[in-house]
Design a protein around this motif. Structure first.
Motif, PDB file in Angstrom:
ATOM      1  N   SER A 171      51.757  22.059  28.974  1.00 40.14           N
ATOM      2  CA  SER A 171      50.857  21.972  27.826  1.00 40.14           C
ATOM      3  C   SER A 171      49.964  23.205  27.678  1.00 40.14           C
ATOM      4  CB  SER A 171      49.976  20.728  27.950  1.00 40.14           C
ATOM      5  OG  SER A 171      49.218  20.779  29.162  1.00 40.14           O
ATOM      6  N   LYS A 172      50.060  24.153  28.652  1.00 43.17           N
ATOM      7  CA  LYS A 172      49.191  25.326  28.612  1.00 43.17           C
ATOM      8  C   LYS A 172      50.017  26.603  28.580  1.00 43.17           C
ATOM      9  CE  LYS A 172      45.098  23.519  30.910  1.00 43.17           C
ATOM     10  NZ  LYS A 172      43.924  23.948  31.659  1.00 43.17           N
ATOM     11  N   ASN A 173      49.421  27.633  28.010  1.00 40.04           N
ATOM     12  CA  ASN A 173      50.042  28.961  28.006  1.00 40.04           C
ATOM     13  C   ASN A 173      49.469  29.866  29.098  1.00 40.04           C
ATOM     14  OD1 ASN A 173      51.725  28.438  25.771  1.00 40.04           O
ATOM     15  ND2 ASN A 173      50.022  28.853  24.359  1.00 40.04           N
ATOM     16  N   PHE A 174      48.308  29.478  29.628  1.00 44.62           N
ATOM     17  CA  PHE A 174      47.637  30.293  30.645  1.00 44.62           C
ATOM     18  C   PHE A 174      46.992  29.391  31.682  1.00 44.62           C
ATOM     19  CE2 PHE A 174      47.359  32.435  26.541  1.00 44.62           C
ATOM     20  CZ  PHE A 174      47.933  33.669  26.826  1.00 44.62           C
ATOM     21  N   LEU A 175      46.748  29.970  32.875  1.00 47.34           N
ATOM     22  CA  LEU A 175      45.976  29.293  33.908  1.00 47.34           C
ATOM     23  C   LEU A 175      44.928  30.290  34.405  1.00 47.34           C
ATOM     24  CD1 LEU A 175      46.168  26.448  35.292  1.00 47.34           C
ATOM     25  CD2 LEU A 175      47.095  27.650  37.275  1.00 47.34           C
ATOM     26  N   TYR A 176      43.686  29.825  34.478  1.00 45.90           N
ATOM     27  CA  TYR A 176      42.581  30.666  34.921  1.00 45.90           C
ATOM     28  C   TYR A 176      42.171  30.230  36.326  1.00 45.90           C
ATOM     29  CZ  TYR A 176      42.357  31.819  29.957  1.00 45.90           C
ATOM     30  OH  TYR A 176      42.680  32.211  28.685  1.00 45.90           O
ATOM     31  N   VAL A 177      42.069  31.192  37.230  1.00 45.29           N
ATOM     32  CA  VAL A 177      41.856  30.886  38.645  1.00 45.29           C
ATOM     33  C   VAL A 177      40.704  31.743  39.188  1.00 45.29           C
ATOM     34  CG1 VAL A 177      42.946  30.814  40.927  1.00 45.29           C
ATOM     35  CG2 VAL A 177      44.331  30.416  38.887  1.00 45.29           C
ATOM     36  N   TRP A 178      39.675  31.085  39.720  1.00 48.11           N
ATOM     37  CA  TRP A 178      38.569  31.823  40.333  1.00 48.11           C
ATOM     38  C   TRP A 178      39.066  32.632  41.527  1.00 48.11           C
ATOM     39  CZ3 TRP A 178      34.277  32.536  37.812  1.00 48.11           C
ATOM     40  CH2 TRP A 178      33.699  31.531  37.034  1.00 48.11           C
ATOM     41  N   ILE A 179      38.511  33.840  41.714  1.00 56.04           N
ATOM     42  CA  ILE A 179      38.821  34.676  42.880  1.00 56.04           C
ATOM     43  C   ILE A 179      37.510  35.177  43.491  1.00 56.04           C
ATOM     44  CG2 ILE A 179      41.146  35.351  42.195  1.00 56.04           C
ATOM     45  CD1 ILE A 179      40.020  37.879  40.973  1.00 56.04           C
ATOM     46  N   GLY A 180      37.586  35.850  44.649  1.00 55.70           N
ATOM     47  CA  GLY A 180      36.390  36.099  45.429  1.00 55.70           C
ATOM     48  C   GLY A 180      35.646  37.412  45.223  1.00 55.70           C
ATOM     49  N   MET A 181      36.288  38.432  44.667  1.00 54.97           N
ATOM     50  CA  MET A 181      35.574  39.710  44.528  1.00 54.97           C
ATOM     51  C   MET A 181      34.465  39.610  43.475  1.00 54.97           C
ATOM     52  SD  MET A 181      39.135  40.032  44.462  1.00 54.97           S
ATOM     53  CE  MET A 181      39.674  41.065  43.099  1.00 54.97           C
ATOM     54  N   LYS A 182      33.552  40.600  43.506  1.00 56.24           N
ATOM     55  CA  LYS A 182      32.465  40.662  42.525  1.00 56.24           C
ATOM     56  C   LYS A 182      32.579  41.963  41.717  1.00 56.24           C
ATOM     57  CE  LYS A 182      30.188  36.888  43.686  1.00 56.24           C
ATOM     58  NZ  LYS A 182      31.067  36.412  44.761  1.00 56.24           N
ATOM     59  N   TYR A 183      32.409  41.819  40.399  1.00 52.96           N
ATOM     60  CA  TYR A 183      32.451  42.981  39.523  1.00 52.96           C
ATOM     61  C   TYR A 183      31.086  43.655  39.505  1.00 52.96           C
ATOM     62  CZ  TYR A 183      32.177  45.550  35.097  1.00 52.96           C
ATOM     63  OH  TYR A 183      31.958  46.507  34.144  1.00 52.96           O
ATOM     64  N   GLN A 184      31.059  44.981  39.698  1.00 46.70           N
ATOM     65  CA  GLN A 184      29.817  45.758  39.657  1.00 46.70           C
ATOM     66  C   GLN A 184      29.862  46.692  38.453  1.00 46.70           C
ATOM     67  OE1 GLN A 184      28.390  46.342  44.153  1.00 46.70           O
ATOM     68  NE2 GLN A 184      30.327  47.391  43.791  1.00 46.70           N
ATOM     69  N   GLN A 185      29.105  46.343  37.430  1.00 50.27           N
ATOM     70  CA  GLN A 185      29.139  47.124  36.192  1.00 50.27           C
ATOM     71  C   GLN A 185      28.623  48.539  36.393  1.00 50.27           C
ATOM     72  OE1 GLN A 185      26.494  45.779  33.152  1.00 50.27           O
ATOM     73  NE2 GLN A 185      27.432  47.021  31.535  1.00 50.27           N
ATOM     74  N   SER A 186      27.595  48.711  37.225  1.00 52.71           N
ATOM     75  CA  SER A 186      26.958  50.021  37.378  1.00 52.71           C
ATOM     76  C   SER A 186      27.894  51.078  37.943  1.00 52.71           C
ATOM     77  CB  SER A 186      25.719  49.914  38.278  1.00 52.71           C
ATOM     78  OG  SER A 186      26.095  49.447  39.569  1.00 52.71           O
ATOM     79  N   THR A 187      28.855  50.645  38.756  1.00 54.01           N
ATOM     80  CA  THR A 187      29.781  51.597  39.388  1.00 54.01           C
ATOM     81  C   THR A 187      31.232  51.405  38.943  1.00 54.01           C
ATOM     82  OG1 THR A 187      30.011  50.092  41.282  1.00 54.01           O
ATOM     83  CG2 THR A 187      28.343  51.842  41.441  1.00 54.01           C
ATOM     84  N   SER A 188      31.464  50.416  38.068  1.00 59.82           N
ATOM     85  CA  SER A 188      32.823  50.080  37.618  1.00 59.82           C
ATOM     86  C   SER A 188      33.756  49.862  38.816  1.00 59.82           C
ATOM     87  CB  SER A 188      33.386  51.184  36.705  1.00 59.82           C
ATOM     88  OG  SER A 188      32.641  51.274  35.519  1.00 59.82           O
ATOM     89  N   THR A 189      33.257  49.073  39.767  1.00 58.88           N
ATOM     90  CA  THR A 189      34.034  48.784  40.967  1.00 58.88           C
ATOM     91  C   THR A 189      34.052  47.290  41.245  1.00 58.88           C
ATOM     92  OG1 THR A 189      32.089  49.100  42.379  1.00 58.88           O
ATOM     93  CG2 THR A 189      33.526  51.006  42.050  1.00 58.88           C
ATOM     94  N   MET A 208      40.194  42.407  26.862  1.00 59.69           N
ATOM     95  CA  MET A 208      38.777  42.420  26.476  1.00 59.69           C
ATOM     96  C   MET A 208      37.839  42.546  27.672  1.00 59.69           C
ATOM     97  SD  MET A 208      38.760  39.477  23.506  1.00 59.69           S
ATOM     98  CE  MET A 208      39.420  38.210  24.602  1.00 59.69           C
ATOM     99  N   TYR A 209      38.368  42.772  28.823  1.00 61.70           N
ATOM    100  CA  TYR A 209      37.544  42.782  30.045  1.00 61.70           C
ATOM    101  C   TYR A 209      37.729  44.096  30.809  1.00 61.70           C
ATOM    102  CZ  TYR A 209      36.905  37.813  29.161  1.00 61.70           C
ATOM    103  OH  TYR A 209      36.580  36.611  28.583  1.00 61.70           O
ATOM    104  N   PRO A 210      36.748  44.411  31.726  1.00 59.63           N
ATOM    105  CA  PRO A 210      35.592  43.596  32.136  1.00 59.63           C
ATOM    106  C   PRO A 210      34.439  43.667  31.136  1.00 59.63           C
ATOM    107  CG  PRO A 210      35.600  45.645  33.354  1.00 59.63           C
ATOM    108  CD  PRO A 210      36.864  45.635  32.545  1.00 59.63           C
ATOM    109  N   ARG A 211      33.659  42.594  31.124  1.00 65.17           N
ATOM    110  CA  ARG A 211      32.458  42.535  30.311  1.00 65.17           C
ATOM    111  C   ARG A 211      31.238  42.700  31.207  1.00 65.17           C
ATOM    112  NH1 ARG A 211      33.730  37.411  26.270  1.00 65.17           N
ATOM    113  NH2 ARG A 211      35.372  38.438  25.051  1.00 65.17           N
ATOM    114  N   SER A 212      30.105  42.939  30.593  1.00 67.64           N
ATOM    115  CA  SER A 212      28.914  43.271  31.371  1.00 67.64           C
ATOM    116  C   SER A 212      28.058  42.068  31.726  1.00 67.64           C
ATOM    117  CB  SER A 212      28.050  44.264  30.589  1.00 67.64           C
ATOM    118  OG  SER A 212      27.635  43.690  29.355  1.00 67.64           O
ATOM    119  N   ASP A 213      28.466  40.854  31.344  1.00 62.38           N
ATOM    120  CA  ASP A 213      27.555  39.724  31.465  1.00 62.38           C
ATOM    121  C   ASP A 213      27.562  39.033  32.828  1.00 62.38           C
ATOM    122  OD1 ASP A 213      30.073  38.778  31.143  1.00 62.38           O
ATOM    123  OD2 ASP A 213      29.556  37.167  29.755  1.00 62.38           O
TER     124      ASP A 213
END
Length: 249
Positions: A171-189, A208-213
């Motif tokens: 019934s779905k076209n996508f599956l979204y799965v949490w992962i452990g790394m953290k996005y750092q906007q200031s260093t784009s790492t 459309m990602y990564p976003r800054s929020d």
């Protein structure tokens, strides 16, 4: 060092060890012999035939030379014995590692997981409802004896998408799965638990990602292999389908 190279080194050490030991026996016999003439010549020919790629003993040495060669041979024999013991230890470790890895892979498969980089990756679903936030995702991994899964390369990302794709409901076209790394906007790492950082450009992202929020991250997997999608970041209370967990068996 590979298993084949260890075995080849082991065989070479054994051959040299045996030849050196025989040389010791011959040298001691010559030193103790009442007559060194024909006996010496015969034995030197035997040594030469055993060690074709090493220095030839073309004639019988005098007493001083004989003692020096005997001393050198004793030292060489001791060094070879040490090298032989080291080779045996490496070979044993290699065999144990291969057996251990195969056992861990079997255990991971029994958990319906993906064995990658000596870690077992599994996907956990919400205990209540259809979705979970980041905090619940971390708890679900703890319940299974694991931690939030991290992705270490684009090849790893691809392997995980291939692993997760069959879990997507029809019934779905996508599956979204949490992962452990953290996005750092200031260093784009991306920041890993061990403090390592990797560039965001080392991985595939949703268009459309990564976003800054938010620093929290998930992996988006498409049901169509031609549209694999990739990482995205979201608020910790975002509704996500599942969580990727990892553990060492």
């Amino acid at each position: 060092m590979t298993g084949h190279s260890i075995i080849r080194s082991f065989e070479n050490i054994m051959m040299i060890y045996l030849a050196t030991t025989f040389y010791l026996m011959i040298t001691i016999s010559i030193e103790a012999a009442p007559s060194r003439g024909d006996l010496c010549d015969d034995m030197m020919r035997s040594v030469n035939s055993l060690c074709p790629r090493h220095e030839k003993v073309v004639s019988c040495p005098d007493a001083e030379q004989l003692q020096k060669r005997l001393d050198d041979a004793v030292i060489l024999n001791w060094n070879l014995m040490s090298a032989l013991a080291a080779a045996e230890t490496k070979l044993a470790k290699l065999e144990n590692t291969g057996t251990s890895t195969a056992t861990e892979k079997n255990k991971c498969q029994a958990l319906d997981g993906l064995f990658y980089l000596e870690r077992c990756y599994t996907v956990a679903l919400p205990t209540v409802g259809k979705y979970m936030g980041f905090d619940e995702a971390a708890e679900r991994c703890n319940e299974t004896g694991g931690i939030l899964g991290e992705v270490y390369s684009v090849d790893h990302e691809t392997a995980l998408q291939t692993f997760i794709r069959p879990l997507i409901p029809s019934s779905k076209n996508f599956l979204y799965v949490w992962i452990g790394m953290k996005y750092q906007q200031s260093t784009s790492t991306l920041l890993y638990r061990n403090g390592e950082e990797k560039a965001t450009t080392d991985f595939r992202w949703d268009a459309m990602y990564p976003r800054s929020d938010s620093p929290y991250m998930a992996l988006e997997v498409g049901s169509d292999g031609d549209y694999a999608v990739g990482f995205w970041n979201a608020r910790p209370d975002h509704d996500v389908d599942a969580v990727l967990c990892e553990k060492t068996l």
